[in-house]
Design a protein around this motif. Structure first.
Motif, PDB file in Angstrom:
ATOM      1  N   ASN A  22      27.958  -0.717 -15.689  1.00  0.00           N
ATOM      2  CA  ASN A  22      29.368  -0.883 -16.012  1.00  0.00           C
ATOM      3  C   ASN A  22      30.229   0.072 -15.198  1.00  0.00           C
ATOM      4  O   ASN A  22      29.824   1.192 -14.905  1.00  0.00           O
ATOM      5  CB  ASN A  22      29.597  -0.614 -17.507  1.00  0.00           C
ATOM      6  N   GLY A  24      34.740   0.859 -14.351  1.00  0.00           N
ATOM      7  CA  GLY A  24      36.088   0.508 -14.760  1.00  0.00           C
ATOM      8  C   GLY A  24      37.103   1.459 -14.181  1.00  0.00           C
ATOM      9  O   GLY A  24      36.851   2.124 -13.171  1.00  0.00           O
ATOM     10  N   LYS A  28      40.149   1.835 -18.888  1.00  0.00           N
ATOM     11  CA  LYS A  28      39.167   1.132 -19.725  1.00  0.00           C
ATOM     12  C   LYS A  28      37.964   0.727 -18.897  1.00  0.00           C
ATOM     13  O   LYS A  28      38.108   0.279 -17.760  1.00  0.00           O
ATOM     14  CB  LYS A  28      39.826  -0.129 -20.316  1.00  0.00           C
ATOM     15  N   PHE A  30      35.207  -2.041 -19.267  1.00  0.00           N
ATOM     16  CA  PHE A  30      34.822  -3.211 -20.043  1.00  0.00           C
ATOM     17  C   PHE A  30      33.325  -3.439 -19.878  1.00  0.00           C
ATOM     18  O   PHE A  30      32.844  -3.678 -18.765  1.00  0.00           O
ATOM     19  CB  PHE A  30      35.592  -4.455 -19.572  1.00  0.00           C
ATOM     20  N   GLN A  32      29.770  -5.290 -20.021  1.00  0.00           N
ATOM     21  CA  GLN A  32      29.353  -6.674 -19.806  1.00  0.00           C
ATOM     22  C   GLN A  32      27.972  -6.897 -20.401  1.00  0.00           C
ATOM     23  O   GLN A  32      27.210  -5.961 -20.625  1.00  0.00           O
ATOM     24  CB  GLN A  32      29.375  -7.001 -18.307  1.00  0.00           C
ATOM     25  N   ASN A 287      34.578  -4.337 -11.987  1.00  0.00           N
ATOM     26  CA  ASN A 287      35.184  -4.037 -13.291  1.00  0.00           C
ATOM     27  C   ASN A 287      35.296  -5.266 -14.181  1.00  0.00           C
ATOM     28  O   ASN A 287      35.181  -5.154 -15.402  1.00  0.00           O
ATOM     29  CB  ASN A 287      36.586  -3.463 -13.099  1.00  0.00           C
ATOM     30  N   ILE A 288      35.602  -6.397 -13.571  1.00  0.00           N
ATOM     31  CA  ILE A 288      35.850  -7.586 -14.402  1.00  0.00           C
ATOM     32  C   ILE A 288      34.977  -8.768 -14.012  1.00  0.00           C
ATOM     33  O   ILE A 288      34.866  -9.720 -14.768  1.00  0.00           O
ATOM     34  CB  ILE A 288      37.335  -8.002 -14.343  1.00  0.00           C
TER      35      ILE A 288
ATOM     36  N   GLN B  94      43.222  -1.721 -24.043  1.00  0.00           N
ATOM     37  CA  GLN B  94      41.934  -1.084 -24.301  1.00  0.00           C
ATOM     38  C   GLN B  94      41.023  -1.854 -25.250  1.00  0.00           C
ATOM     39  O   GLN B  94      39.959  -1.370 -25.592  1.00  0.00           O
ATOM     40  CB  GLN B  94      42.156   0.347 -24.812  1.00  0.00           C
ATOM     41  N   ASP B  95      41.420  -3.014 -25.629  1.00  0.00           N
ATOM     42  CA  ASP B  95      40.530  -3.836 -26.438  1.00  0.00           C
ATOM     43  C   ASP B  95      39.707  -4.710 -25.488  1.00  0.00           C
ATOM     44  O   ASP B  95      40.195  -5.139 -24.437  1.00  0.00           O
ATOM     45  CB  ASP B  95      41.370  -4.707 -27.372  1.00  0.00           C
ATOM     46  N   ASP B  96      38.468  -4.957 -25.850  1.00  0.00           N
ATOM     47  CA  ASP B  96      37.616  -5.764 -24.969  1.00  0.00           C
ATOM     48  C   ASP B  96      38.237  -7.125 -24.658  1.00  0.00           C
ATOM     49  O   ASP B  96      38.005  -7.694 -23.590  1.00  0.00           O
ATOM     50  CB  ASP B  96      36.233  -5.965 -25.608  1.00  0.00           C
ATOM     51  N   MET B  99      40.335  -7.793 -21.136  1.00  0.00           N
ATOM     52  CA  MET B  99      39.779  -7.607 -19.795  1.00  0.00           C
ATOM     53  C   MET B  99      40.567  -8.399 -18.748  1.00  0.00           C
ATOM     54  O   MET B  99      40.778  -7.924 -17.637  1.00  0.00           O
ATOM     55  CB  MET B  99      38.306  -8.017 -19.752  1.00  0.00           C
TER      56      MET B  99
END
Lengths: 385, 385, 385, 385
Positions: A22, A24, A28, A30, A32, A287-288, B94-96, B99
């Protein structure tokens, strides 16, 4: 075309173990699904990238993120997966002691600790068989006056010399430069000139590594590549792409034409020749996007840029350049760039016994579903920031 | 000079609760001693900044970092400490679920959740008596094509309209723009023009907030300030400074002359008049410097720039400008900038019953030693990234 | 594919008369052979670009560089050559009076003179049948304090209002913004937000023109394009390309992927629809390359980017975006970008009765040899700086 | 304070002959009254700057702009005016032959011509007694592929070596770097690293000159200064300031804090010591401000920055740095910067027999009225672009 294919078949792009964990931003991270929990699982993921592209046979390690008790065992595990250990990356930025620097810290104690870590990484090179140590320093200062710019150079030079001395035969280190982040006023190795000057003084085992995201806006990276190749000081690349700062996007995603120009200078300067010793490494943050496909796409992007660079009609280009034919010379370069090389690369993969489309092949392999199901529990790998 | 002092005495700079917690970069958050564990302790630290500067009487909250069961109690606590609650800052990054965006996310469910949070923040305004909601969206995309730029504007407009409708009398929101980070290809509110266009459509309760670190290199921030003041759309500032990206250094640390030019346009445009409704807020990350002194120094930097801006001989300046006297007009401005206003401000503080040197006064107060000793155990406040 | 070809066939790219004259930098203007001596010769050269590309049927004029006694005669001359008169470009930057500004100058006399010139350009629109006035102001200041930023906005608004009032039915003006140069501290219309705000207040006949070289480093131009199209305020483009500042290189030469992204947003926002009224104009300086081929190549670059933008599989893209498939959505866009559209465009030209390769056709036409031989003596056209 | 005054009294800032002539942008050169018509008149103007500041005793020449039949006579004229001849600046960018480069041009003939000019400049050094040759090359390319980046380095190295060989005892050349303009894709000496690498290979008579306007956005110039001083390779400065590109504004006008930081590194690195051989030169374009006062103000700006740099409490700074006291160390630096040094400098001037306020003294001297009346007719000096 046969020659081009031979070169492409021999291309070697190294993926970084940390790309599979991970990552970010400061805002944040995120998490996976299916992310590795240890270096062994990271290597397994990296092996997937090689399995589908055929040109990613090594994996860079990062210490301490990839610390294990038995490096020989880790190297054996890699071999079983069909990959090898690449560069060892040091980390002197995540210990509390390093808040104000590592090898350039005002305190001799902290400097000693940091240099000790670098020497430990040399030991890990021996244990894993790696021939390359990559040195990136987050060292720098946030405020004018915070520390003495020149004294920090003295300390840097001292640490580099000590590490250089410890390098065995056939070993080298690559010194990385970066304009800013995490230091926000002055970085101790901010640009290629600084890295180059230190490496020249140290000798042939010290070379510069170009991270494509580490420059000020507008800096012509391919010029630097051409210059360092001319000087024999281009040790390798940390590939990624960026629109703004060190965005760490997939290489080729932000400016594919720039990547092509870089690869053209590599080709023109003999940098694809294995004897040139240029390491082509990825250093990105997914990151995403999903990590393994992100790496596969990145490897393909470098491959496509390389293929286009190889397609440049060098004779026609030289002739136009000699005549001062501005538009003609530019057109020769653009002809290669505008060519769709995807059919050629699909053909090449077929010849190599691979699927024509690595992205589709990976997606259809069931690997992701497998790791997503299996890798439950434990601590997912990440930067630990 | 009397007038200048009166204006300076009335100046009001808001500090952010999160400046007292730990912060860092994606590479590392260095924890510091004595850092607050909850919003109550943050307010206590903020009260120190006000106690020593006399011009930092309010504190911005960030939800959910400052979530408490009883906001009325928190507001009461603040009053007891001699400070008040300032702007409420929302957090939809900041909440999953976020993203790929919050109010601009492709999924209606996520958008609903995000808008719900913004409406909750309006409720917290009511509970705390805050009249200002600050909206910053990390929304954006990392890759070309990842999402539809225009559709995201539609979604943004819809969410903003819903929040706008919910604002009570005497309430407003400030829309913040940012060029990049954490989104690295396109941000949904990248520049003042975007924020301005949305605010104009919504009405008088929507205004633009200028974060001094959120622009492309070279952008003339004081021009934006002058323009927004002319349009009645400058809602406030998030002050900090930067050499490169959104470095979030102490305001005035990187380019004190720029801060002076900004404050000059504020003065010239009537922005110091309380009726103008311009909120002067700090928004910084004290990654390596101690937090409370970092805030004190920042407040002083804004104060010094303001004093210099007030010293500009406006009549002489106008006369030189009207004559087209390039050097003369510039010299009038520089005369004020080159003046050492520290004696004036020391005098002002004395008149306000404060110590002449806030940094020394804080250092000598024993407050840090006290919190370092007392705040042991528990979870230090931070971004929770 | 038929539809794509129909759109491409209808595409209309305007070339600027000044591209055919000499241009350069402050360091040197290198004269070239065969350069036009008057507007009639410029139109003849522009007609060549249209003759070989088939999609460059109009030519922008620049007043006073293209001042003639009889504009009706010039328009007739253009028609005989197979082209038409496009936008009228005003020039309020080359008179000695404009050293400190034109419509924003501190002196009412100079402002009057400048506005008078703009009104004269409206008259020339009537005389030539042009429906578009392009307004670029070099106005700005070099030093902080040199003039009052806000007063200059007042003066700007006043001048724009006067010109706006004079516009006849079916006429409009496009307001151009530019970050810097020739003003080096603050420009009076530095960014799209400023141009947009003025245009919104004026009404539908005022729109923003995007010069692709006029932004700060890193600014996302396609976002601005998408935003302005959404607002109905995108009046047109001044195309060129740059690596650093306003380099005025051939469009698509520096970052062809960016040009593609811009054209994708144009397509997505309906900007190719003639009713959208978006003018696609070139504005470049061929400092070292031959001028007519430079324009042909530029027209082709825009055409290639447009073809790729049209090839984007919009349904597949929307589907991937809706699913939050980051890599998938990006891949759809990249598939189109990576396609070699040159065969398609060659075919299109053939269908239009043109040579498949405009560059080769022009080179073989003997036109350059003719003008190089004929245009001897007289004063070559240029900027007259 | 006595020591500081002694250092300031010995400071030596060189003004460039071309600052007294007309200059401008590619858009317009605005002529001013009283501008010199020949090198003799330029020297007379430069002598005014020295007369009022007391620290600008030499004048740089630019060949061919300052070409005269008898350089010994020009040098004698300078001495009579109380000034001396400083650096000789070569010009290989304004001949038609140099459109595609000078010493890096693909054609051997053009390279020969360019190198010939450089050697001629060495002769002029001998004739005038100048010990410094300043080399700036506009060489570069506008389009990728236009010429071979690496071959151009070979050609550059060859030309530099030939000039280096010709340098007499006690002579040196300074190699200037510039990121872009007039070349817009790649410049042959784009950054300090390139200049440094060439100079190191050549030997001690080759040094780097830092033009403060020639960097990418965000580059930390004082770091470069510190680094080059550490290496003994800082030959001098071309001072000016910029907000965007190579704006060539008055030094210290855009970012006085940066100028202070630069001068601090000069002081810290021993660069004010005459034996360090650092040349402090101005290189600016007074496009809109009067030229002589523009130079006086610039000299004063450097002087003020130097005074502040000398005021830094080095012991306190070192102590804070050693303790890792981030805010304390920064405060020591800022204390010096925030000091108003104008009274000190007025006093110094009085001690030197000068007026306390050079700007007022010049304005009251009647010199401008005199030259405006006398210098009528003839061709005003300028760049001749």
């Amino acid at each position: 075309m046969t020659d081009i294919k031979a070169v492409l078949r021999a291309q070697h792009i190294e993926t970084p173990s940390w790309a599979y964990g991970n990552s970010g931003t400061r805002f944040k991270v995120f998490a996976q699904k299916g992310v590795p929990r240890d270096p062994y699982e990271k290597l397994a993921d990296a092996a997937q990238v090689h399995a589908h592209t055929g040109i990613a046979p090594t994996v860079a390690l990062h210490i301490p993120w990839d610390k294990v008790d038995d490096y020989a065992d880790l190297a054996r595990h890699a071999r079983e997966l069909g990959v090898g250990i690449g560069a060892i990356n040091s980390n002197v930025f995540q210990d509390d002691d390093y808040m104000l620097g590592s090898v350039t810290h005002p305190s001799a104690r902290v400097r000693r600790k940091a240099t000790g870590h670098l020497l430990e990484c040399v030991d890990i090179m021996d244990a894993t068989g790696s021939d390359t140590l990559k040195l990136w320093f987050s060292d720098g200062i946030n405020y004018p006056g915070q520390d003495d710019l020149r004294a920090r150079q003295d300390r840097l030079a001292e640490a580099l010399a000590e590490v250089y001395e410890r390098l065995g035969d056939g070993r080298r280190f690559l010194l990385e430069y970066k304009l800013f982040e995490p230091a926000f006023y002055a970085t101790d190795v901010p640009d290629w000139g600084t890295a180059y000057a230190h490496c020249v003084k140290l000798g042939p085992k010290a070379q510069v590594v170009v991270d494509t995201g580490h420059h000020a806006p507008g800096v012509n990276i391919e010029f630097i590549v051409a210059f360092l190749l001319r000087e024999g000081k281009l040790g390798g690349f940390d590939f990624n792409s960026r629109f703004y700062a060190d965005d760490d996007l997939m290489v080729g995603a932000a400016d594919p034409f720039q990547l092509f120009r870089i690869m053209y200078e590599v080709v023109r300067g003999g940098g694809l020749d294995p004897e040139a010793g240029v390491a082509f490494m990825l250093d990105q943050c997914h990151n995403i996007e999903p990590k393994i496909p992100g790496q596969i796409r990145s490897v393909m992007n470098v491959q496509e840029a390389t293929a286009k660079a190889l397609l440049v009609d060098r004779d026609a280009l030289s002739a136009s350049q000699a005549e001062g034919d501005v538009l003609g010379a530019n057109a020769v370069l653009m002809d290669a760039y505008n060519t769709d090389v995807r059919p050629l690369l699909a053909e090449l993969r077929e010849e190599m016994g691979l699927a024509r489309d690595p992205m589709a092949a990976y997606a259809g392999s069931g690997y992701f579903e497998k790791i997503a199901a299996e890798r439950v529990g434990g601590q997912q790998a990440g930067w630990g920031a």
